[in-house]
Design a protein around this motif. Structure first.
Motif, PDB file in Angstrom:
ATOM      1  N   ALA A 124     -33.155 -27.346   2.862  1.00 21.04           N
ATOM      2  CA  ALA A 124     -32.219 -27.115   1.849  1.00 21.04           C
ATOM      3  C   ALA A 124     -31.310 -26.375   1.457  1.00 21.04           C
ATOM      4  CB  ALA A 124     -33.690 -26.986   0.839  1.00 21.04           C
ATOM      5  N   GLN A 125     -31.620 -25.110   1.620  1.00 21.49           N
ATOM      6  CA  GLN A 125     -30.307 -24.318   2.437  1.00 21.49           C
ATOM      7  C   GLN A 125     -29.214 -24.551   2.264  1.00 21.49           C
ATOM      8  OE1 GLN A 125     -30.502 -22.484  -0.547  1.00 21.49           O
ATOM      9  NE2 GLN A 125     -32.551 -21.610  -1.244  1.00 21.49           N
ATOM     10  N   ALA A 126     -28.968 -24.812   3.139  1.00 22.71           N
ATOM     11  CA  ALA A 126     -28.130 -24.809   3.815  1.00 22.71           C
ATOM     12  C   ALA A 126     -27.356 -26.596   2.868  1.00 22.71           C
ATOM     13  CB  ALA A 126     -28.739 -25.583   5.244  1.00 22.71           C
ATOM     14  N   GLU A 127     -27.890 -26.849   2.874  1.00 25.33           N
ATOM     15  CA  GLU A 127     -27.306 -27.976   2.747  1.00 25.33           C
ATOM     16  C   GLU A 127     -26.427 -28.310   1.263  1.00 25.33           C
ATOM     17  OE1 GLU A 127     -30.358 -31.244   2.349  1.00 25.33           O
ATOM     18  OE2 GLU A 127     -30.158 -31.475   4.910  1.00 25.33           O
ATOM     19  N   SER A 128     -27.405 -26.804  -0.080  1.00 26.84           N
ATOM     20  CA  SER A 128     -26.667 -26.954  -0.967  1.00 26.84           C
ATOM     21  C   SER A 128     -25.780 -25.780  -0.956  1.00 26.84           C
ATOM     22  CB  SER A 128     -28.230 -26.225  -1.860  1.00 26.84           C
ATOM     23  OG  SER A 128     -28.614 -25.340  -1.548  1.00 26.84           O
ATOM     24  N   PHE A 129     -25.215 -25.253   0.467  1.00 27.59           N
ATOM     25  CA  PHE A 129     -24.696 -23.854   0.192  1.00 27.59           C
ATOM     26  C   PHE A 129     -22.991 -23.796  -0.183  1.00 27.59           C
ATOM     27  CE2 PHE A 129     -22.116 -20.823   2.471  1.00 27.59           C
ATOM     28  CZ  PHE A 129     -22.760 -19.420   2.027  1.00 27.59           C
ATOM     29  N   ASP A 130     -22.878 -25.046   0.520  1.00 25.32           N
ATOM     30  CA  ASP A 130     -21.725 -25.329   0.317  1.00 25.32           C
ATOM     31  C   ASP A 130     -21.105 -25.269  -1.347  1.00 25.32           C
ATOM     32  OD1 ASP A 130     -20.160 -25.211   2.694  1.00 25.32           O
ATOM     33  OD2 ASP A 130     -20.595 -27.273   3.180  1.00 25.32           O
ATOM     34  N   TRP A 184     -21.798  -8.029 -13.374  1.00 26.21           N
ATOM     35  CA  TRP A 184     -22.056  -8.469 -12.299  1.00 26.21           C
ATOM     36  C   TRP A 184     -23.014  -9.833 -12.729  1.00 26.21           C
ATOM     37  CZ3 TRP A 184     -24.526  -8.365  -6.574  1.00 26.21           C
ATOM     38  CH2 TRP A 184     -23.478  -9.160  -6.235  1.00 26.21           C
ATOM     39  N   ILE A 185     -24.180  -9.545 -12.458  1.00 28.49           N
ATOM     40  CA  ILE A 185     -24.722 -10.384 -13.011  1.00 28.49           C
ATOM     41  C   ILE A 185     -24.200 -11.333 -14.033  1.00 28.49           C
ATOM     42  CG2 ILE A 185     -27.011 -11.261 -13.372  1.00 28.49           C
ATOM     43  CD1 ILE A 185     -28.100  -8.015 -11.166  1.00 28.49           C
ATOM     44  N   GLU A 186     -24.667 -11.043 -15.013  1.00 25.88           N
ATOM     45  CA  GLU A 186     -23.853 -11.636 -16.327  1.00 25.88           C
ATOM     46  C   GLU A 186     -22.891 -12.980 -15.917  1.00 25.88           C
ATOM     47  OE1 GLU A 186     -24.101  -8.853 -19.490  1.00 25.88           O
ATOM     48  OE2 GLU A 186     -25.908  -8.085 -19.771  1.00 25.88           O
ATOM     49  N   LEU A 187     -21.771 -11.865 -15.367  1.00 29.08           N
ATOM     50  CA  LEU A 187     -20.298 -12.811 -15.263  1.00 29.08           C
ATOM     51  C   LEU A 187     -20.982 -14.098 -14.706  1.00 29.08           C
ATOM     52  CD1 LEU A 187     -17.893 -13.205 -15.770  1.00 29.08           C
ATOM     53  CD2 LEU A 187     -16.920 -11.412 -13.947  1.00 29.08           C
ATOM     54  N   ALA A 188     -21.140 -14.152 -13.217  1.00 32.18           N
ATOM     55  CA  ALA A 188     -21.454 -14.574 -11.601  1.00 32.18           C
ATOM     56  C   ALA A 188     -22.799 -15.321 -12.151  1.00 32.18           C
ATOM     57  CB  ALA A 188     -21.260 -13.364 -10.853  1.00 32.18           C
ATOM     58  N   ALA A 189     -23.403 -15.018 -12.536  1.00 33.46           N
ATOM     59  CA  ALA A 189     -24.997 -16.398 -12.515  1.00 33.46           C
ATOM     60  C   ALA A 189     -24.202 -17.662 -13.353  1.00 33.46           C
ATOM     61  CB  ALA A 189     -25.799 -15.646 -12.929  1.00 33.46           C
ATOM     62  N   LYS A 190     -25.369 -18.597 -12.639  1.00 39.96           N
ATOM     63  CA  LYS A 190     -25.012 -20.264 -13.224  1.00 39.96           C
ATOM     64  C   LYS A 190     -25.733 -20.075 -13.253  1.00 39.96           C
ATOM     65  CE  LYS A 190     -20.999 -20.264 -11.886  1.00 39.96           C
ATOM     66  NZ  LYS A 190     -19.780 -18.618 -11.805  1.00 39.96           N
ATOM     67  N   PRO A 191     -26.576 -21.775 -13.975  1.00 45.79           N
ATOM     68  CA  PRO A 191     -27.570 -22.349 -14.247  1.00 45.79           C
ATOM     69  C   PRO A 191     -28.082 -23.468 -12.859  1.00 45.79           C
ATOM     70  CG  PRO A 191     -26.109 -23.356 -16.210  1.00 45.79           C
ATOM     71  CD  PRO A 191     -25.030 -22.050 -14.676  1.00 45.79           C
ATOM     72  N   GLY A 209     -28.400 -24.998  -9.866  1.00 46.72           N
ATOM     73  CA  GLY A 209     -28.215 -26.283  -9.505  1.00 46.72           C
ATOM     74  C   GLY A 209     -26.712 -26.732  -9.331  1.00 46.72           C
ATOM     75  N   GLN A 210     -26.444 -24.822 -10.277  1.00 50.21           N
ATOM     76  CA  GLN A 210     -24.478 -25.191 -10.245  1.00 50.21           C
ATOM     77  C   GLN A 210     -23.613 -24.207 -10.265  1.00 50.21           C
ATOM     78  OE1 GLN A 210     -23.282 -25.625 -14.397  1.00 50.21           O
ATOM     79  NE2 GLN A 210     -24.622 -27.304 -14.655  1.00 50.21           N
ATOM     80  N   GLY A 211     -24.229 -23.609  -8.969  1.00 50.81           N
ATOM     81  CA  GLY A 211     -23.784 -21.873  -7.939  1.00 50.81           C
ATOM     82  C   GLY A 211     -25.714 -21.349  -7.813  1.00 50.81           C
ATOM     83  N   TRP A 212     -25.220 -20.198  -7.974  1.00 56.49           N
ATOM     84  CA  TRP A 212     -26.132 -18.949  -7.499  1.00 56.49           C
ATOM     85  C   TRP A 212     -26.533 -18.555  -8.914  1.00 56.49           C
ATOM     86  CZ3 TRP A 212     -27.934 -18.812  -2.997  1.00 56.49           C
ATOM     87  CH2 TRP A 212     -26.615 -18.887  -1.652  1.00 56.49           C
ATOM     88  N   THR A 213     -27.870 -18.326  -8.725  1.00 55.62           N
ATOM     89  CA  THR A 213     -28.777 -18.122 -10.344  1.00 55.62           C
ATOM     90  C   THR A 213     -28.195 -16.474 -10.535  1.00 55.62           C
ATOM     91  OG1 THR A 213     -30.305 -17.898  -9.780  1.00 55.62           O
ATOM     92  CG2 THR A 213     -29.893 -20.121 -10.220  1.00 55.62           C
ATOM     93  N   LYS A 214     -28.775 -16.595 -12.030  1.00 54.87           N
ATOM     94  CA  LYS A 214     -29.162 -15.002 -12.267  1.00 54.87           C
ATOM     95  C   LYS A 214     -30.836 -14.490 -10.806  1.00 54.87           C
ATOM     96  CE  LYS A 214     -30.803 -12.326 -16.193  1.00 54.87           C
ATOM     97  NZ  LYS A 214     -32.322 -12.115 -15.169  1.00 54.87           N
ATOM     98  N   GLN A 215     -31.012 -15.378 -10.158  1.00 52.14           N
ATOM     99  CA  GLN A 215     -31.988 -14.313 -10.039  1.00 52.14           C
ATOM    100  C   GLN A 215     -31.476 -14.430  -8.378  1.00 52.14           C
ATOM    101  OE1 GLN A 215     -32.715 -17.372 -11.750  1.00 52.14           O
ATOM    102  NE2 GLN A 215     -34.544 -16.167 -13.401  1.00 52.14           N
ATOM    103  N   ASP A 216     -30.621 -14.954  -8.003  1.00 56.22           N
ATOM    104  CA  ASP A 216     -30.247 -15.338  -6.434  1.00 56.22           C
ATOM    105  C   ASP A 216     -29.898 -13.735  -6.721  1.00 56.22           C
ATOM    106  OD1 ASP A 216     -31.274 -17.361  -5.757  1.00 56.22           O
ATOM    107  OD2 ASP A 216     -29.456 -19.119  -6.329  1.00 56.22           O
ATOM    108  N   TYR A 217     -28.873 -13.657  -7.612  1.00 58.29           N
ATOM    109  CA  TYR A 217     -28.040 -11.565  -7.969  1.00 58.29           C
ATOM    110  C   TYR A 217     -28.921 -10.995  -8.061  1.00 58.29           C
ATOM    111  CZ  TYR A 217     -23.352 -14.549  -8.084  1.00 58.29           C
ATOM    112  OH  TYR A 217     -22.404 -15.248  -7.534  1.00 58.29           O
ATOM    113  N   GLU A 218     -29.981 -11.079  -8.799  1.00 60.95           N
ATOM    114  CA  GLU A 218     -30.924  -9.719  -8.923  1.00 60.95           C
ATOM    115  C   GLU A 218     -31.648  -9.930  -7.442  1.00 60.95           C
ATOM    116  OE1 GLU A 218     -32.343 -10.422 -13.171  1.00 60.95           O
ATOM    117  OE2 GLU A 218     -33.737 -11.228 -11.054  1.00 60.95           O
TER     118      GLU A 218
END
Length: 235
Positions: free
Chosen positions: A23-29, A173-180, A182-191
């Motif tokens: 699932a991570q591979a499929e969502s990576f792009d 960086w987290i505040e600028l880059a994080a996405k909701p 399903g729309q990209g890398w989230t706050k939790q991903d960056y943390e």
């Protein structure tokens, strides 16, 4: 996988995101907008990749760059530690008609290059899986895969902010880059990246590259948390 000493770093135990999860591979792009076919084609052109060259893509992920590079007629070795990512990349390559890619399940520390020496090694958003000591080992191994004056392109999360300002810089960086979700890398991903993976400072990376026998011919600190280096092998 090759047999290694017991003290060797195990790349298969990936820090951070588990890319063995299909699932991570499929969502990576969808999460990686910097790796569209159009943007990877622009990088292929920028690096001057052409027919007859040998290119190694370390941490090839879902294969977007490898596919675009292969369409020039170059011979591509796409290397990734994740079988799920390689399977996804093979399917993409088949659909794109990219037939001159060899896929290898391996990593920075274990890939054995059995072709002629490469003209170019590329790694993007992958080196940070390694602690700094093992980054240095990886750079030495990359240099050994290249022909004299061969080139190495590195793009990754690399910190150029002053170390004393790390808290403010990372939070920004987290505040600028994080996405909701399903729309990209989230706050939790960056943390998680900051907490569990191994991104490091530019001055450390630059010293390692020089110690490994590379001359940095282009350097671009895209932002305080992202850098690119184009290097040439000196010996």
């Amino acid at each position: 996988m090759v047999s290694l000493p017991n003290w060797y770093f195990d790349e298969s135990k990936m820090a951070g995101v588990d890319f063995e999860d299909p699932a991570q591979a499929e969502s990576f792009d969808l999460k990686q907008p910097s790796s569209t076919p159009e943007k990877e084609q622009a990088l292929v052109s920028r690096l001057g990749i052409k027919s007859g060259q040998i290119v190694i893509d370390l941490g090839a992920g879902t294969g977007t760059f490898a596919i675009q590079a292969s369409l020039t007629g170059a011979s591509i070795h796409a290397v990734d530690i994740s079988q799920a990512m390689l399977t996804y990349a093979r399917n993409k390559a088949h659909k794109a008609g990219a037939t001159n890619i060899q896929f290898h399940r391996s990593g920075f520390l274990t890939y054995k290059h059995c072709d002629h020496l490469a003209d170019l090694v590329v790694t993007k958003a992958a080196l940070h899986i390694l602690p700094d000591f093992w980054k240095m080992v990886a750079f030495l191994r990359i240099a050994s895969m290249l022909k004299p004056s061969g080139r190495f392109f590195l793009r990754d999360v690399i910190f150029s902010f002053p170390p004393a300002e790390h808290e403010a810089a990372l939070q920004a960086w987290i505040e600028l880059a994080a996405k909701p979700e399903g729309q990209g890398w989230t706050k939790q991903d960056y943390e998680m990246h900051i907490r569990e993976e191994h991104s490091t400072f530019a001055w450390i990376i630059e010293g390692m590259l020089k110690q490994a026998g590379f001359q940095i011919v282009e350097m671009n600190h895209v932002s305080p948390v992202l850098a690119e280096y184009l290097c040439e092998k000196l010996w």
